[in-house]
Design a protein around this motif. Structure first.
Motif, PDB file in Angstrom:
ATOM      1  N   GLN A  63      15.664  -9.785  18.680  1.00 37.13           N
ATOM      2  CA  GLN A  63      16.617 -10.766  18.202  1.00 37.13           C
ATOM      3  C   GLN A  63      16.327 -11.914  18.811  1.00 37.13           C
ATOM      4  O   GLN A  63      15.668 -12.122  19.995  1.00 37.13           O
TER       5      GLN A  63
ATOM      6  N   GLY B  57      -0.090  -2.923  10.047  1.00 35.24           N
ATOM      7  CA  GLY B  57       1.332  -2.885   9.318  1.00 35.24           C
ATOM      8  C   GLY B  57       2.499  -2.961  10.330  1.00 35.24           C
ATOM      9  O   GLY B  57       3.659  -2.545   9.875  1.00 35.24           O
TER      10      GLY B  57
ATOM     11  N   ALA C 120       0.948  -1.152   0.053  1.00 34.31           N
ATOM     12  CA  ALA C 120      -0.130   0.081  -0.160  1.00 34.31           C
ATOM     13  C   ALA C 120       0.941   1.354   0.147  1.00 34.31           C
ATOM     14  O   ALA C 120       1.777   1.240   1.055  1.00 34.31           O
TER      15      ALA C 120
HETATM   16  C1  LIG Z   1      12.377 -13.224  18.438  1.00 33.91           C
HETATM   17  C2  LIG Z   1      10.808 -12.971  18.920  1.00 33.91           C
HETATM   18  C3  LIG Z   1       9.993 -13.575  19.721  1.00 33.91           C
HETATM   19  C4  LIG Z   1       8.606 -13.242  19.916  1.00 33.91           C
HETATM   20  N1  LIG Z   1       8.049 -13.917  20.839  1.00 33.91           N
HETATM   21  C5  LIG Z   1       6.601 -13.792  20.923  1.00 33.91           C
HETATM   22  C6  LIG Z   1       5.992 -14.632  21.889  1.00 33.91           C
HETATM   23  O1  LIG Z   1       6.277 -15.721  22.481  1.00 33.91           O
HETATM   24  N2  LIG Z   1       4.553 -14.323  22.191  1.00 33.91           N
HETATM   25  C7  LIG Z   1       3.978 -12.997  21.506  1.00 33.91           C
HETATM   26  O2  LIG Z   1       2.848 -12.925  21.627  1.00 33.91           O
HETATM   27  N3  LIG Z   1       4.722 -12.557  20.637  1.00 33.91           N
HETATM   28  C8  LIG Z   1       6.016 -12.753  20.439  1.00 33.91           C
HETATM   29  N4  LIG Z   1       6.716 -11.719  19.515  1.00 33.91           N
HETATM   30  C9  LIG Z   1       6.023 -10.635  19.039  1.00 33.91           C
HETATM   31  C10 LIG Z   1       4.923 -11.122  17.825  1.00 33.91           C
HETATM   32  O3  LIG Z   1       5.467 -12.097  16.839  1.00 33.91           O
HETATM   33  C11 LIG Z   1       4.537  -9.610  17.330  1.00 33.91           C
HETATM   34  O4  LIG Z   1       4.091  -9.054  18.333  1.00 33.91           O
HETATM   35  C12 LIG Z   1       3.446 -10.180  16.215  1.00 33.91           C
HETATM   36  O5  LIG Z   1       4.088 -11.107  15.208  1.00 33.91           O
HETATM   37  C13 LIG Z   1       3.224  -8.729  15.569  1.00 33.91           C
HETATM   38  O6  LIG Z   1       2.163  -9.354  14.462  1.00 33.91           O
HETATM   39  P1  LIG Z   1       1.973  -8.018  13.507  1.00 33.91           P
HETATM   40  O7  LIG Z   1       0.749  -8.457  12.427  1.00 33.91           O
HETATM   41  O8  LIG Z   1       1.256  -6.712  14.345  1.00 33.91           O
HETATM   42  O9  LIG Z   1       3.206  -7.477  12.688  1.00 33.91           O
HETATM   43  P2  LIG Z   1       4.058  -7.928  11.406  1.00 33.91           P
HETATM   44  O10 LIG Z   1       4.277  -9.517  11.658  1.00 33.91           O
HETATM   45  O11 LIG Z   1       5.141  -6.787  11.505  1.00 33.91           O
HETATM   46  O12 LIG Z   1       3.030  -7.669  10.412  1.00 33.91           O
HETATM   47  C14 LIG Z   1       2.782  -6.596   9.586  1.00 33.91           C
HETATM   48  C15 LIG Z   1       2.701  -6.809   8.006  1.00 33.91           C
HETATM   49  O13 LIG Z   1       2.524  -5.492   7.410  1.00 33.91           O
HETATM   50  C16 LIG Z   1       3.143  -5.558   6.068  1.00 33.91           C
HETATM   51  N5  LIG Z   1       3.149  -4.275   5.825  1.00 33.91           N
HETATM   52  C17 LIG Z   1       3.862  -3.126   6.460  1.00 33.91           C
HETATM   53  N6  LIG Z   1       3.753  -2.228   5.665  1.00 33.91           N
HETATM   54  C18 LIG Z   1       3.038  -2.371   4.474  1.00 33.91           C
HETATM   55  C19 LIG Z   1       2.231  -1.641   3.323  1.00 33.91           C
HETATM   56  N7  LIG Z   1       2.640  -0.488   3.077  1.00 33.91           N
HETATM   57  N8  LIG Z   1       1.490  -2.468   2.402  1.00 33.91           N
HETATM   58  C20 LIG Z   1       1.314  -3.702   2.492  1.00 33.91           C
HETATM   59  N9  LIG Z   1       2.017  -4.468   3.628  1.00 33.91           N
HETATM   60  C21 LIG Z   1       2.481  -3.792   4.507  1.00 33.91           C
HETATM   61  C22 LIG Z   1       4.692  -6.271   6.409  1.00 33.91           C
HETATM   62  O14 LIG Z   1       5.261  -6.794   5.386  1.00 33.91           O
HETATM   63  C23 LIG Z   1       4.047  -7.310   7.504  1.00 33.91           C
HETATM   64  O15 LIG Z   1       3.739  -8.564   7.112  1.00 33.91           O
HETATM   65  C24 LIG Z   1       7.987 -12.194  19.224  1.00 33.91           C
HETATM   66  C25 LIG Z   1       8.885 -11.622  18.261  1.00 33.91           C
HETATM   67  C26 LIG Z   1      10.073 -11.989  17.953  1.00 33.91           C
HETATM   68  C27 LIG Z   1      10.755 -11.169  16.881  1.00 33.91           C
END
Ligand SMILES: Cc1cc2nc3c(=O)[nH]c(=O)nc-3n(C[C@H](O)[C@H](O)[C@H](O)COP(=O)(O)OP(=O)(O)OC[C@H]3O[C@@H](n4cnc5c(N)ncnc54)[C@H](O)[C@@H]3O)c2cc1C
Length: 385
Positions: free
Chosen positions: A224, A201, A172
């Motif tokens: 990390q 996002g 987007a």
């Molecule tokens: C090492 C590690 C361990 C973790 N352990 C845990 C745990 O044990 N338990 C837990 O609950 N959480 C844990 N987390 C955190 C958890 O993974 C995140 O809080 C969660 O995955 C966030 O999801 P999200 O969909 O908000 O973000 P994201 O996965 O970042 O998704 C956002 C998406 O938006 C897309 N995007 C961005 N901008 C645009 C655009 N302009 N147009 C189209 N697409 C776009 C990106 O490509 C991405 O795919 C951990 C994270 C890490 C790194």
């Protein structure tokens, strides 16, 4: 709004996939976009523990609801994302921290959960390889693990089966408005008309909304992780540090678990050692002090793993808000919603975000209290273009 209204969800991490599913199941016409592959940002890099234990006092009812929804999804999708109710141990090194653990245990038990304090014999019955010099531990048998990639893929597939359209590698570039209404999303392949846009996002959310004059206090933070070469079954559940005022590993963050493939997955961030915010577009290397702190914690707790080789490391950017809670709900022009700000535990919370956004758009009763996540708590500055 009628059920045929077209909604674009921007971002197919776990939050976007869950939100697209919740909307498609309510009969809305949904298009879910991702700038890359689904789950390729922080969601696919997650340790994906679904843990209510010592997590958030304010959000405990929402977290309990989320864990139940995950268990229902496991039944509904017949094990597709490898849900495993393995429990979580939080180790205690200082006598002064036992009362803090007891405080959390009392809170959780009052809410119907089964957390308890363990002595060393009990710790070793639950986690036999945890033979390091700890004092005691708290234990939450309710906590579970899932496979992060399979979770995103399963929810995405279910959303598509419910009628949603998914477009990968489709960023987007702009959210379009006419007057005070959202009208669609511009992508490199053209415009997608929509009267509702939901931005899930992750750490890119604030950057996408900034050109519209909407300022959200979401900043990227480096997260990390390390993995060893595969080991025979050694660690049964999730092992972390009990909360404490003592600093070190207890004042920071640590998580240790074993993958189904046998790798030990682990990360430790000491108190005060948090990485500086960065740009989600520049994924850096892991920090050397992080590797040292994480390996030291692992070897201290699990001396039997002292000679195990490291296999790989990875870094992603989480999205952080000032009060460590997601920002969920309408912002700016009519028809624009946001669900971002994961603060490192957004995997567990994904069903909550999906429920709040889908019920707000549908105008139906929400199964959870959305007030802790209200965007208005930060009085987002909105200057419509
Ligand atoms: C090492 C590690 C361990 C973790 N352990 C845990 C745990 O044990 N338990 C837990 O609950 N959480 C844990 N987390 C955190 C958890 O993974 C995140 O809080 C969660 O995955 C966030 O999801 P999200 O969909 O908000 O973000 P994201 O996965 O970042 O998704 C956002 C998406 O938006 C897309 N995007 C961005 N901008 C645009 C655009 N302009 N147009 C189209 N697409 C776009 C990106 O490509 C991405 O795919 C951990 C994270 C890490 C790194």
């Amino acid at each position: 709004m009628g059920v045929s209204a077209h909604i674009v969800v921007v971002g197919a991490g776990i939050v976007g996939a869950a939100t697209a599913l919740a909307l498609a199941e309510r009969g809305f016409a949904v298009t879910l976009l991702d700038r890359a592959a689904p789950g390729s940002a922080v969601s696919g890099a997650s340790l994906a523990c679904l843990g209510t234990h010592q997590n958030s006092e304010v959000e405990l009812p929402q977290l309990i609801w989320a864990t139940r929804r995950w268990a229902e999804w496991d039944q509904r999708f017949t094990g597709a994302f490898h849900y495993r109710r393995c429990g979580q141990i939080r180790f205690i090194d200082h006598a002064a921290d036992i009362s803090t653990a007891e405080h959390w245990i009392a809170l959780e038990r009052a809410a119907g959960l089964s957390a308890q304090l363990l002595n060393l014999d009990e710790v070793r019955r639950i986690e036999p390889a945890l033979t390091g010099p700890i004092l005691a531990a708290s234990w939450s048998p309710d906590d579970a693990l899932v496979n992060p990639f399979l979770s995103v893929r399963t929810l995405l597939r279910a959303a598509v089966e419910a009628g949603a359209r998914f477009l990968g590698h489709q960023p987007a570039q702009r959210i379009d408005c006419q007057g005070d209404r959202v009208t669609g999303v511009t992508t490199p392949d053209g415009r997608i008309d929509a009267n509702t846009v939901v931005v899930t996002g992750g750490p890119w959310t604030a950057g996408l909304l900034a050109p519209m004059g909407i300022e959200l206090p979401i900043v990227p933070r480096k997260a990390q992780c390390l993995a060893t070469v595969a080991q025979p079954p050694t660690i049964r559940g999730v092992v972390g540090a009990s909360k404490s005022e003592q600093g070190g590993v207890h004042g920071g963050y640590t998580q240790i678990q074993q993958s189904e493939a046998g790798q030990i997955l682990f990360n430790t961030v000491l108190a005060g050692g948090e990485s500086a915010p960065g740009s989600p577009d520049r994924v850096p290397q892991v920090d050397l002090p992080f590797v040292v702190d994480s390996a030291t914690t692992l070897m201290r707790l699990f001396p039997g793993l002292r000679h195990v080789d490291l296999l790989r490391s990875w870094v992603r950017y989480e999205a952080v808000t000032p009060d460590d809670r997601f920002i969920i709900g309408p912002v700016g022009p009519t028809g624009l919603y946001v669900g971002a700000g994961d603060n490192g535990t957004g995997f567990l919370r994904a069903p909550v975000i999906a429920e709040i956004i889908a019920s707000a758009i549908a105008g139906t009763r929400c199964a959870v209290d959305p007030s802790p996540y209200d965007p208005a708590r930060f009085a987002p500055k909105v200057a419509l273009q």
